[in-house]
Design a protein around this motif. Structure first.
Motif, mmCIF file in Angstrom:
data_model
loop_
_atom_site.group_PDB
_atom_site.id
_atom_site.type_symbol
_atom_site.label_atom_id
_atom_site.label_comp_id
_atom_site.label_asym_id
_atom_site.label_seq_id
_atom_site.Cartn_x
_atom_site.Cartn_y
_atom_site.Cartn_z
ATOM 1 N N TYR A 1 2.139 4.990 42.809
ATOM 2 C CA TYR A 1 1.322 4.278 41.829
ATOM 3 C C TYR A 1 2.043 3.004 41.442
ATOM 4 O O TYR A 1 3.202 3.044 41.009
ATOM 5 C CB TYR A 1 1.078 5.139 40.591
ATOM 6 N N ALA B 1 2.417 11.923 41.451
ATOM 7 C CA ALA B 1 2.734 10.920 42.463
ATOM 8 C C ALA B 1 4.172 11.119 42.905
ATOM 9 O O ALA B 1 4.980 11.717 42.195
ATOM 10 C CB ALA B 1 2.540 9.510 41.905
ATOM 11 N N ILE C 1 -6.538 8.111 36.623
ATOM 12 C CA ILE C 1 -5.357 8.011 37.495
ATOM 13 C C ILE C 1 -4.784 9.402 37.743
ATOM 14 O O ILE C 1 -4.437 9.755 38.889
ATOM 15 C CB ILE C 1 -4.298 7.089 36.863
ATOM 16 N N ALA D 1 -6.915 0.539 42.148
ATOM 17 C CA ALA D 1 -7.133 1.545 41.105
ATOM 18 C C ALA D 1 -8.387 1.206 40.297
ATOM 19 O O ALA D 1 -8.811 0.049 40.235
ATOM 20 C CB ALA D 1 -5.917 1.629 40.201
ATOM 21 N N ASP E 1 -2.745 -0.987 40.829
ATOM 22 C CA ASP E 1 -3.405 -1.225 39.542
ATOM 23 C C ASP E 1 -2.869 -2.535 38.983
ATOM 24 O O ASP E 1 -2.234 -2.583 37.927
ATOM 25 C CB ASP E 1 -3.148 -0.064 38.574
#
Length: 362
Positions: A238, A256, A222, A142, A203
């Motif tokens: 994520y 997501a 994001i 990310a 991330d």
């Protein structure tokens, strides 16, 4: 030909006969065969050899019986295409030879050329698409996590230079976020076109931010990544890394399919903070794998009992496997997750409701 799609069905929050399981860093140094390969090739050299990278990706599927494969690659691979010169240094991690320190440095970054510069990654995906019988997860780093390497020049615990740019030069920061967001979108879209069946956005270090700073400086990018990839049939996950439980309420409108969580927040609490609507992936503390097998199974059972209270659960660790993990224990754990969860889901054994505080202690 995929003959086990339980992972994909769980991400769609559909019924599964057992809880699917895979492990972050499941192709890694805990495997003696992988360590032998690393005696001859570096990580980046393996990535540049599609047949070898595909073989390493397949190893844990064959040895552990997991329900998904994750592409053998590195989150730093795509940054070479945009003009970053780096090495992966043993014992350190990514070391950047031309770190980002100014707006001019950011403006010099090029658009990614996935086909031209990263064709070996796409060829690895195509090989795996032919050979795998479980879904292939591809991934990208990310923007915040990638930026932390590019700005610091190497891994950091304090993210001093990264946060200094974020707070002190927000125009340059957002320019970098935009460029890295473009890179991630193009990279993951190419993965999907080459045969990837799901993707995960790592991330790893964004948990170092306060929720308000995450909301202002990171979340817009994001959101853009998942929004621009929402036309894909492949589900996206994520994973906001470790110590990110306080960030979960910020993700409520993210496009997501799944959210990965670490072991510091229980699955019921994560679902509450997220407001529902997502599959949950996690969240065994990797260090539990150092315990005797009966202790590992007690922890896993408690986590599974939490996970199956609602549709949409994938068993995983709260972070990646470490080199000292036992291949035999991982094989046993995978079989246990399948057996225990299939019985619990069928009603053959009742699932108890646990909270994070009730998990057994090692």
């Amino acid at each position: 030909m995929i003959n086990n799609d339980s992972f994909l069905r769980a991400l769609r929050r559909e019924t599964t006969g057992h809880v699917p399981v895979w492990y972050m860093r499941q192709a890694g140094r805990y495997d003696p065969d992988y360590r032998k390969i690393k005696e001859s090739y570096s990580l980046l050299e393996i990535c540049r050899r599609p047949e070898l990278a595909a073989e390493v990706t397949l190893m844990p599927v064959r040895k552990l019986g997991v329900d998904a494969a994750i592409l053998y690659s590195d989150i730093m691979n795509p940054v070479a295409s945009i003009g970053i010169d780096f090495d992966i240094v043993a014992g350190t991690g990514p070391v950047i030879h031309n770190p980002i320190r100014s707006a001019e440095d950011v403006r010099r970054l090029k658009p990614i050329d996935v086909e031209g510069d990263l064709g070996h990654v796409l060829e690895t995906i195509r090989i795996l698409d032919r050979e795998l019988t479980v879904p292939l997860i591809t991934f990208a780093g990310a923007p915040f996590t990638i930026a932390s390497y590019l700005i610091e020049g190497k891994p950091s615990r304090s993210y001093l230079k990264t946060k200094a740019m974020m707070y002190g030069d927000p125009d340059t920061w957002f320019l970098l976020m935009d460029k890295l967001g473009d890179m991630v979108i193009a990279y993951l879209r190419a993965h999907a076109a080459s045969g990837g069946k799901a993707y995960q956005l790592f991330d790893s270090w964004v948990g170092s931010l306060a929720p308000a700073d995450f909301r202002r400086y990171v979340l817009p990018t994001i959101r853009r990544i998942f929004a621009e990839l929402s036309d894909l049939e492949q589900p996206g996950i994520y994973f906001p890394g470790v110590s990110s439980g306080e960030l979960l309420p910020e993700l409520r409108d993210l496009q997501a399919s799944g959210i990965g969580i670490d072991w510091r927040v229980s699955i019921p609490e994560a679902r509450r903070r997220l407001g529902g609507g997502y599959a949950i992936q996690g969240n065994l503390d990797p260090v539990v794998l150092t315990a005797p097998m009966d202790v590992i199974e007690r922890h896993a059972a408690a986590i599974i009992d939490q996970g199956i209270q609602e549709p949409g659960y994938v068993f995983n660790l709260g972070h990646g496997l470490f080199p000292e993990a036992s291949l035999d224990k991982l094989r046993e754990l995978t079989a246990f997750v399948h057996d225990y969860s299939s019985k619990a889901l069928s009603g053959a054994q009742p699932a108890a409701v646990h909270t994070g505080e009730e998990l057994p202690h090692v």
